[in-house]
Design an enzyme around this catalytic site. Structure first.
Site, mmCIF file in Angstrom:
data_model
loop_
_atom_site.group_PDB
_atom_site.id
_atom_site.type_symbol
_atom_site.label_atom_id
_atom_site.label_comp_id
_atom_site.label_asym_id
_atom_site.label_seq_id
_atom_site.Cartn_x
_atom_site.Cartn_y
_atom_site.Cartn_z
ATOM 1 N N HIS A 162 21.159 24.697 -1.276
ATOM 2 C CA HIS A 162 21.319 23.400 -0.607
ATOM 3 C C HIS A 162 21.741 22.341 -1.633
ATOM 4 O O HIS A 162 22.688 21.580 -1.409
ATOM 5 C CB HIS A 162 20.009 23.004 0.071
ATOM 6 C CG HIS A 162 19.933 21.567 0.475
ATOM 7 N ND1 HIS A 162 20.674 21.042 1.501
ATOM 8 C CD2 HIS A 162 19.214 20.522 -0.031
ATOM 9 C CE1 HIS A 162 20.397 19.750 1.626
ATOM 10 N NE2 HIS A 162 19.519 19.399 0.698
ATOM 11 N N ASP A 174 51.932 7.712 -6.216
ATOM 12 C CA ASP A 174 51.114 8.908 -6.039
ATOM 13 C C ASP A 174 50.135 8.953 -7.202
ATOM 14 O O ASP A 174 50.063 8.011 -7.990
ATOM 15 C CB ASP A 174 51.986 10.184 -6.016
ATOM 16 C CG ASP A 174 51.307 11.326 -5.254
ATOM 17 O OD1 ASP A 174 50.249 11.769 -5.703
ATOM 18 O OD2 ASP A 174 51.831 11.745 -4.214
ATOM 19 N N TRP A 202 18.472 24.342 -8.564
ATOM 20 C CA TRP A 202 19.849 24.030 -8.983
ATOM 21 C C TRP A 202 19.893 23.640 -10.448
ATOM 22 O O TRP A 202 20.953 23.687 -11.072
ATOM 23 C CB TRP A 202 20.443 22.921 -8.120
ATOM 24 C CG TRP A 202 20.065 21.525 -8.530
ATOM 25 C CD1 TRP A 202 18.912 20.883 -8.236
ATOM 26 C CD2 TRP A 202 20.839 20.619 -9.318
ATOM 27 N NE1 TRP A 202 18.926 19.622 -8.790
ATOM 28 C CE2 TRP A 202 20.090 19.431 -9.460
ATOM 29 C CE3 TRP A 202 22.100 20.674 -9.928
ATOM 30 C CZ2 TRP A 202 20.545 18.322 -10.176
ATOM 31 C CZ3 TRP A 202 22.544 19.564 -10.635
ATOM 32 C CH2 TRP A 202 21.772 18.411 -10.759
ATOM 33 N N SER A 248 37.529 21.914 -12.128
ATOM 34 C CA SER A 248 38.104 21.086 -11.067
ATOM 35 C C SER A 248 37.764 19.613 -11.272
ATOM 36 O O SER A 248 38.638 18.740 -11.188
ATOM 37 C CB SER A 248 37.573 21.581 -9.715
ATOM 38 O OG SER A 248 37.740 20.606 -8.734
ATOM 39 N N SER A 249 36.497 19.336 -11.584
ATOM 40 C CA SER A 249 36.074 17.943 -11.753
ATOM 41 C C SER A 249 36.750 17.290 -12.946
ATOM 42 O O SER A 249 37.158 16.129 -12.874
ATOM 43 C CB SER A 249 34.567 17.857 -11.985
ATOM 44 O OG SER A 249 33.882 18.182 -10.844
ATOM 45 N N HIS A 261 21.820 13.488 -15.868
ATOM 46 C CA HIS A 261 21.608 12.096 -15.490
ATOM 47 C C HIS A 261 22.914 11.348 -15.238
ATOM 48 O O HIS A 261 23.054 10.719 -14.196
ATOM 49 C CB HIS A 261 20.656 11.332 -16.398
ATOM 50 C CG HIS A 261 20.145 10.159 -15.637
ATOM 51 N ND1 HIS A 261 19.183 10.263 -14.674
ATOM 52 C CD2 HIS A 261 20.593 8.896 -15.580
ATOM 53 C CE1 HIS A 261 19.039 9.098 -14.072
ATOM 54 N NE2 HIS A 261 19.878 8.248 -14.606
ATOM 55 N N GLU A 301 25.401 12.674 -14.172
ATOM 56 C CA GLU A 301 25.847 13.276 -12.916
ATOM 57 C C GLU A 301 25.306 12.511 -11.708
ATOM 58 O O GLU A 301 26.029 12.300 -10.732
ATOM 59 C CB GLU A 301 25.406 14.745 -12.855
ATOM 60 C CG GLU A 301 25.518 15.414 -11.496
ATOM 61 C CD GLU A 301 26.947 15.627 -11.026
ATOM 62 O OE1 GLU A 301 27.857 15.521 -11.869
ATOM 63 O OE2 GLU A 301 27.136 15.892 -9.832
ATOM 64 N N TYR A 353 24.744 9.446 -11.528
ATOM 65 C CA TYR A 353 25.524 8.209 -11.403
ATOM 66 C C TYR A 353 26.946 8.500 -10.973
ATOM 67 O O TYR A 353 27.587 7.655 -10.343
ATOM 68 C CB TYR A 353 25.476 7.404 -12.695
ATOM 69 C CG TYR A 353 24.078 6.877 -12.933
ATOM 70 C CD1 TYR A 353 23.184 6.798 -11.876
ATOM 71 C CD2 TYR A 353 23.643 6.472 -14.175
ATOM 72 C CE1 TYR A 353 21.910 6.341 -12.057
ATOM 73 C CE2 TYR A 353 22.356 6.012 -14.351
ATOM 74 C CZ TYR A 353 21.492 5.952 -13.294
ATOM 75 O OH TYR A 353 20.228 5.501 -13.471
ATOM 76 N N SER A 399 31.092 -2.290 -2.211
ATOM 77 C CA SER A 399 31.660 -3.548 -2.695
ATOM 78 C C SER A 399 32.998 -3.871 -2.041
ATOM 79 O O SER A 399 33.482 -4.993 -2.158
ATOM 80 C CB SER A 399 31.845 -3.500 -4.217
ATOM 81 O OG SER A 399 30.636 -3.184 -4.843
ATOM 82 N N HIS A 416 13.938 11.408 -19.028
ATOM 83 C CA HIS A 416 12.953 11.004 -18.016
ATOM 84 C C HIS A 416 12.824 12.052 -16.911
ATOM 85 O O HIS A 416 11.936 11.953 -16.083
ATOM 86 C CB HIS A 416 13.260 9.603 -17.453
ATOM 87 C CG HIS A 416 14.509 9.516 -16.632
ATOM 88 N ND1 HIS A 416 15.307 8.401 -16.630
ATOM 89 C CD2 HIS A 416 15.104 10.396 -15.809
ATOM 90 C CE1 HIS A 416 16.323 8.609 -15.815
ATOM 91 N NE2 HIS A 416 16.230 9.805 -15.318
ATOM 92 N N HIS A 417 13.717 13.046 -16.920
ATOM 93 C CA HIS A 417 13.580 14.143 -15.962
ATOM 94 C C HIS A 417 12.574 15.183 -16.447
ATOM 95 O O HIS A 417 12.313 16.149 -15.741
ATOM 96 C CB HIS A 417 14.932 14.837 -15.742
ATOM 97 C CG HIS A 417 15.942 13.946 -15.080
ATOM 98 N ND1 HIS A 417 16.107 13.892 -13.727
ATOM 99 C CD2 HIS A 417 16.815 13.058 -15.599
ATOM 100 C CE1 HIS A 417 17.058 13.026 -13.435
ATOM 101 N NE2 HIS A 417 17.499 12.494 -14.548
ATOM 102 N N THR A 435 21.522 -2.702 -12.024
ATOM 103 C CA THR A 435 21.476 -2.318 -10.617
ATOM 104 C C THR A 435 21.037 -3.507 -9.770
ATOM 105 O O THR A 435 21.568 -3.755 -8.678
ATOM 106 C CB THR A 435 20.523 -1.127 -10.409
ATOM 107 O OG1 THR A 435 20.826 -0.144 -11.390
ATOM 108 C CG2 THR A 435 20.697 -0.524 -9.040
ATOM 109 N N LYS A 483 23.827 -5.809 -9.096
ATOM 110 C CA LYS A 483 24.688 -5.359 -7.990
ATOM 111 C C LYS A 483 24.078 -5.712 -6.644
ATOM 112 O O LYS A 483 24.755 -6.252 -5.768
ATOM 113 C CB LYS A 483 24.901 -3.844 -8.087
ATOM 114 C CG LYS A 483 25.791 -3.489 -9.238
ATOM 115 C CD LYS A 483 26.142 -2.029 -9.195
ATOM 116 C CE LYS A 483 27.466 -1.789 -9.854
ATOM 117 N NZ LYS A 483 28.608 -2.364 -9.159
ATOM 118 N N ARG A 500 6.875 20.116 -4.712
ATOM 119 C CA ARG A 500 8.169 20.424 -4.136
ATOM 120 C C ARG A 500 8.491 21.908 -4.320
ATOM 121 O O ARG A 500 7.799 22.604 -5.064
ATOM 122 C CB ARG A 500 9.260 19.562 -4.773
ATOM 123 C CG ARG A 500 9.402 19.772 -6.267
ATOM 124 C CD ARG A 500 10.321 18.756 -6.913
ATOM 125 N NE ARG A 500 11.722 19.028 -6.609
ATOM 126 C CZ ARG A 500 12.733 18.715 -7.434
ATOM 127 N NH1 ARG A 500 12.494 18.126 -8.591
ATOM 128 N NH2 ARG A 500 13.976 18.994 -7.095
#
Lengths: 524, 287
Positions: free
Chosen positions: A76, A105, A141, A168-169, A252, A254, A256, A267, A301-302, A327, A330, A449
């Site tokens: 998932h 293009d 994951w 690809s990315s 991390h 990622e 963002y 925005s 922090h993870h 943040t 924003k 979890r």
């Protein structure tokens, strides 16, 4: 603001039928393919979420065995992150960035085609593991060793599908940077670019800097499993925790990567439906850049509970809390944009407003998780699940939906069904909270979890969450149906589509012709 | 071929999709081979062939378009930016492995030796282990081994790569001054030095495996040594092939003093593998 001339809107003389899509170099075709692929993966990943929530509907093991449950949580996440959210943003970038900067293009059109077509193959590789002996990857994951090294036949498929997604990315990100830096229309200076373009530019930098690190990390997993290296093996002088450091150095930024383009979409939408220019444009740009910079120095922090030195915990705690500053800039700018605006509440605006509220809830729970002594309690609980689903579902996914409703008339030339859009919004907004809000409570009460069974005191909230999830899941069919209908016909859309819309993309006809801005517009 | 507007946008191309199929076959083949399927390596080799076919075709298209004068300044800038960011992504790939090396040396191994709050880890798990570098870990994985010295072959290889950095710069200046025979010779010297480097590296690996018992499985030292130098060697090989391609193109009369992006792209790439090698030489061989 600007004038545009669209010359010769002639159709492609290239191949037709399926070969058109296989060989296309057109940013609109490729953007469409990305978006359709993403929607497909959204339903595949969503189906897995339905399995998870069905199993968790009540305590005890009823529907699936625990091993399969773990496969579902792992897949998932991978499908939703790499298959649904990221390709959706790339698809939006493909469609909108050239239109927004006045380019004919993308800068490297053939590379663009390659970036897309690698993805279906990557997910063929990944999803085929469901049918392998031993099933799909089930170690989460995040692929932590040593657990992930116990994956069966699915293991190399997992590693190489991640490699393909990374290739690809990276190529997609290179294309976006080059398009933005090299293809802007005359007069489109950097600080005149729409915020969506800015946030994608910064996102693309993040992608180029971290996707190769993920490639390195999974390569080390591969050699540890098959070729006798000991990167993550203490007996050989390595360290399993080292994987977590390398992974989250990718991981991390990622997260963002999955939220900065969302900030960009919001925005764009809020000023349109507030009929006011964005409040604090340049501070938005600087805040985005600050968030991107900070994302590189907060990764640990993870992993506050792995036993890292106190100095490390303190540094990563304070650095993480700093992110609240840009943040906050924003969020306040969005609110200030709406202040005294002549607001209307069409579907894109509804999703954007829900984003502002609900993403902020996810941001606040993130702030709670940043505090080391508190995180020791929250770690690996449903509170974490609630947190990141708030920033990803009513955050990233709502922003994507807002963007799709916002730009759909530009893509198809027809208005979508506004009534159905509003219905989709209200069912989604209510059910998403029904799904994820109770997870805060069960998490704080201690529910871990990634387990298929739980203590009976968590039963009520879990049942509520499951009901919410089923409703949310089914209501997304409205979204798909609305898009399909809109592609087939409906009320004709004008070039500007929305009364308050500003920017180059609204100066070309709806639907946008196959080729736009062959002659660059002049931006004053 | 649409040239009615400023920027060249190719209409359609089969090559990217062919490349996607090639990558898929390669990765699917390696995956099944690792799972023990006999056909896996065949599929992987077919994948390699398809990718090579794609590269020949795709680059062939780009070269003929370039020679036909379809690329102007804007396209040139796109290629330059694209190559720059590609090289930066490659730098980050190496950064992951350098990061692993530094983490192991500065964190993991001292901790296994009981530093910081890891006193009991050391006492209960590995009381015999003393933190030092190089190491194959507390369980001495792979058995006794010799350490690769910084002198001898690695030093010669360093000089070879540094020299090749000079020769390609001379070639570039010669091209700008339209001295094509010097360009060709200096390019030939560069690619020869590149292939000599790879050959010596192969010899070094052979020696490590057969005479020093230094293998990929020699704990964290062997892991970092072979993965870093191995990926670097792959990049040198790729760079040398790229050099060969532009050498042939110079011999065929391609490139002008003002228009030679492919040459410069390859030169940048070559400098990149050069700089990575310096990092390797310092942190893997020397310190």
């Amino acid at each position: 603001m600007s004038t545009a001339t669209t010359t010769h809107g002639h159709e492609d003389h290239g191949p037709t039928g399926i070969r058109r899509w296989l060989t296309t170099t057109n940013h609109k075709d490729i953007g469409t393919m990305y978006l359709v692929f993403s929607l497909l993966m959204f339903f595949v990943g969503g189906a897995m979420a339905m399995v998870i929530r069905a199993e968790l509907f009540q305590p005890g093991l009823q529907l699936v065995d625990p091993g399969f449950f773990n496969q579902m949580t792992t897949m998932h996440a991978l499908v939703m992150i790499f298959g649904a959210v990221m390709p959706a943003f790339v698809g939006l970038a493909n469609w909108m960035v050239p239109l927004m900067v006045g380019a004919p293009d993308m800068a490297l059109p053939r590379l663009n085609n390659w970036s897309f077509w690698i993805l279906p193959f990557a997910f063929t590789l990944l999803l085929s593991t469901l049918f392998l002996p031993g099933g799909a990857p089930a170690g989460g994951w995040t692929m932590y060793p040593p657990l992930v090294l116990q994956t069966g036949n699915a293991f190399p498929f997992l590693i190489f599908s991640v490699h393909l997604m990374g290739i690809s990315s990276i190529m997609g990100a290179i294309n976006i940077i080059v398009t933005i830096m090299n293809m802007r229309a005359p007069g489109m200076t950097l600080l005149k670019m729409p915020l969506f373009v800015w946030t994608w530019l910064i996102t693309a930098y993040l992608l180029i800097l971290v996707m190769p690190v993920l490639a390195g990390a999974v390569t080390m997993l591969l050699t540890d499993k098959y070729f006798g290296t000991s990167f993550f093996l203490a007996a050989g002088g390595g360290d399993p925790v080292m994987f977590q450091h390398i992974f989250w150095f990718f991981g991390h930024p990622e997260v963002y990567i999955m939220i900065l383009p969302a900030f960009g979409i919001i925005s764009e939408i809020i000023p349109t439906f507030s009929r006011k220019p964005l409040f604090g444009y340049s501070s938005m740009v600087y805040a985005t850049a600050s968030i991107a910079f900070l994302s590189f120095i907060v990764w640990a922090h993870h992993m506050f509970t792995v036993g890292m030195p106190l100095a490390g915990q303190l540094f990563f705690m304070f650095a993480t809390m700093l992110i609240a500053v840009p943040t906050g800039v924003k969020v306040f700018n969005w609110v200030a944009t709406m202040w005294k605006g002549a607001m209307t509440f069409e579907t894109p605006m509804l999703f954007a407003l829900a984003f502002v509220f609900l993403f902020t809830i996810g941001g606040f729970s993130g702030l709670m998780l940043a505090i080391v002594p508190a995180d020791v309690q929250y770690h690996d609980s449903y509170f974490v699940v609630a947190h990141f689903h708030y920033v990803l579902v009513p955050g990233a996914v709502f922003a994507i939906m807002a963007g799709v409703y916002y730009w759909l008339p530009k893509w198809t030339g027809y208005m979508y069904d506004e009534k159905m859009g509003k219905l989709h919004f209200w069912i989604s907004a209510i059910s998403v909270n029904l799904t994820f809000f109770p997870m805060h409570f069960v998490g704080l009460a201690g529910m871990p979890r990634r387990i298929p069974d739980y203590a009976t005191q968590f039963a009520d909230f879990n049942m509520i969450a499951s009901v919410g999830a089923f409703v949310f899941g089914v209501s997304q069919l409205l979204f798909a149906w609305n898009i399909y209908k809109c592609a087939r016909g409906g009320k004709k859309a004008t070039a500007q589509v929305w009364e308050g819309a500003q920017g180059l993309e609204w100066t070309v006809p709806s639907p946008a012709p196959h080729h736009t801005f062959d002659t660059p517009p002049v931006v004053k | 071929m649409d040239q009615t507007h400023g920027y060249y946008v190719p209409h359609s191309s089969n090559w990217p999709f062919v490349g996607a199929i090639g990558l898929f076959l390669l990765m699917f083949g390696v995956s099944t081979a690792l799972n023990g399927a006999g056909f896996g390596s065949w599929v992987a080799w077919i994948g390699v062939a398809v990718v090579l076919f794609m590269m020949v075709g795709w680059f062939g298209n780009v070269i003929s378009e370039s020679e036909a004068g379809m690329y102007n300044l804007a396209e040139d800038r796109s290629f330059r930016m694209g190559m720059t960011w590609f090289i930066i992504s490659e730098v980050m790939f190496f950064a992951a492995f350098f990061g692993a090396l530094f983490y192991a040396r500065q964190m993991a191994i001292p901790w296994l030796g009981g530093e910081g709050n890891n006193f009991f880890t050391h006492l209960f798990l590995y009381p015999e282990f003393s933190a030092e570098w190089p190491t194959n870990g507390p369980n001495a994985l792979g058995g006794d081994y010799q350490v690769m010295a910084a002198t001898g072959l690695p030093l010669i290889n360093t000089l070879i790569l540094l020299t090749s950095g000079v020769t390609i710069t001379i070639a570039h200046h010669a091209l700008k001054e339209n001295n094509r025979s010097l360009t060709a010779w200096m390019l030939f010297a560069t690619l020869s030095l590149g292939f000599i480097f790879v050959g010596l590296q192969a010899y070094e690996y052979y020696h490590a495996y057969h005479a020093m018992n230094l293998k990929l499985s020699t704990g964290i030292y062997g892991s970092t040594f072979f993965m870093l130098t191995g990926f670097h060697g792959m990049h040198v090989t790729l760079g040398a092939i790229m050099l060969t391609v532009i050498w042939i193109r110079v011999l065929k009369g391609h490139f002008t003093p003002s228009h030679h992006f492919a040459f410069e792209g390859v030169a940048w790439y070559w400098h990149f593998v050069d700089v990575v090698w310096l990092g390797l030489y310092i942190f893997v061989y020397w310190l």
